[in-house]
Design a protein around this motif. Sequence first.
Motif, mmCIF file in Angstrom:
data_model
loop_
_atom_site.group_PDB
_atom_site.id
_atom_site.type_symbol
_atom_site.label_atom_id
_atom_site.label_comp_id
_atom_site.label_asym_id
_atom_site.label_seq_id
_atom_site.Cartn_x
_atom_site.Cartn_y
_atom_site.Cartn_z
ATOM 1 N N ILE A 80 12.777 -9.972 4.012
ATOM 2 C CA ILE A 80 11.550 -10.343 3.308
ATOM 3 C C ILE A 80 10.501 -9.273 3.555
ATOM 4 O O ILE A 80 10.214 -8.912 4.710
ATOM 5 C CB ILE A 80 11.032 -11.710 3.788
ATOM 6 N N LEU A 81 9.925 -8.755 2.506
ATOM 7 C CA LEU A 81 8.926 -7.697 2.604
ATOM 8 C C LEU A 81 7.642 -8.269 3.190
ATOM 9 O O LEU A 81 7.164 -9.311 2.758
ATOM 10 C CB LEU A 81 8.681 -7.088 1.218
ATOM 11 N N VAL A 82 7.100 -7.577 4.210
ATOM 12 C CA VAL A 82 5.902 -8.058 4.882
ATOM 13 C C VAL A 82 4.722 -7.173 4.533
ATOM 14 O O VAL A 82 4.869 -6.019 4.128
ATOM 15 C CB VAL A 82 6.085 -8.107 6.418
ATOM 16 N N GLU A 83 3.526 -7.723 4.712
ATOM 17 C CA GLU A 83 2.312 -6.981 4.423
ATOM 18 C C GLU A 83 2.065 -5.954 5.521
ATOM 19 O O GLU A 83 2.305 -6.215 6.685
ATOM 20 C CB GLU A 83 1.116 -7.930 4.312
ATOM 21 N N LEU A 84 1.593 -4.788 5.147
ATOM 22 C CA LEU A 84 1.363 -3.700 6.099
ATOM 23 C C LEU A 84 -0.104 -3.629 6.503
ATOM 24 O O LEU A 84 -0.980 -3.965 5.716
ATOM 25 C CB LEU A 84 1.795 -2.368 5.476
ATOM 26 N N PRO A 85 -0.377 -3.069 7.706
ATOM 27 C CA PRO A 85 0.592 -2.781 8.760
ATOM 28 C C PRO A 85 0.875 -3.996 9.602
ATOM 29 O O PRO A 85 0.093 -4.930 9.618
ATOM 30 C CB PRO A 85 -0.112 -1.683 9.564
#
Length: 283
Positions: free
Chosen positions: A274-279
């Motif tokens: 699952i793509l996470v918010e950066l940073p």
Amino acid sequence: INGLAENTGCYAALVNAKGKMESDLFAYRLAEEILLDFEPGLTDAVKARLEKFIITEDVEIADVAPHFGLLSVQGPKAAEVLVELNLPVPKGIYTLAKTEADIYVANQPRLGSAGFDFFVPVDLLDEWKSRLIEHAPLCNEAAFERARILATIPRFGQDFTAANLAPEGGIESRAISYSKGCYIGQEVVAKIDTYGGLNKRLCLLRVDQDDPIARGTRLHRQNPDTKEWRDLGVATTWAYSFALDCSVILAFVKRKHQEPGTEFRLGDGPARAILVELPARPA
């Protein structure tokens, strides 16, 4: 680089005429020379690239790696370690200070928080390594990689290569100038900045399994209409994050699929990412 004051530096991308990466590097301007710090194994390639464009300049390119070793102290308390060792503490990022023993201390936050590099003459290397260990824990490579990945800091040769454009690694804000004069690859880089069209970008993803994910593992999503699985990315680096209590990967993800929360199947499954918010910090 022309605008650097003495004993200051910058982060830079060395690209070819097609805008593809040849190396990333840190350039430090010293009194009568420029020190380039880049990944091991690239000396011949970088030297050949620079020598190709020396025409009338009175300049010599020399490999100083046999004469200096690199030690690094990273973390929020890095400056305190320098004080305890009676070393100078350069204040600005990428600034340097030199000691009487010819040790160059550089303000170098390699993991995104705070940190310092030490370019130490080889005959003093073991002594200074022992002294540093007395004041700071010795970090293994896995711990360093964990922090680097969570800070989404790409490593050339591992997360991005000569096949990648610099903006694909997410380094353009730190390593690319859109206002300086002409340079090799500028036209391609400027077009991307002006018109967009970047097809993929390095992203951080959480993984729902603890086993390592191999570099090159493909990321897939199912088309809701056709039910077909589409290849939309590729993993570059894996680590286990104790802070997040899960595995994480850096991966190139195609445009239009980079929204935080987007879910992918890894390889043939069943693992999901699952793509996470950066940073994402800390390590």
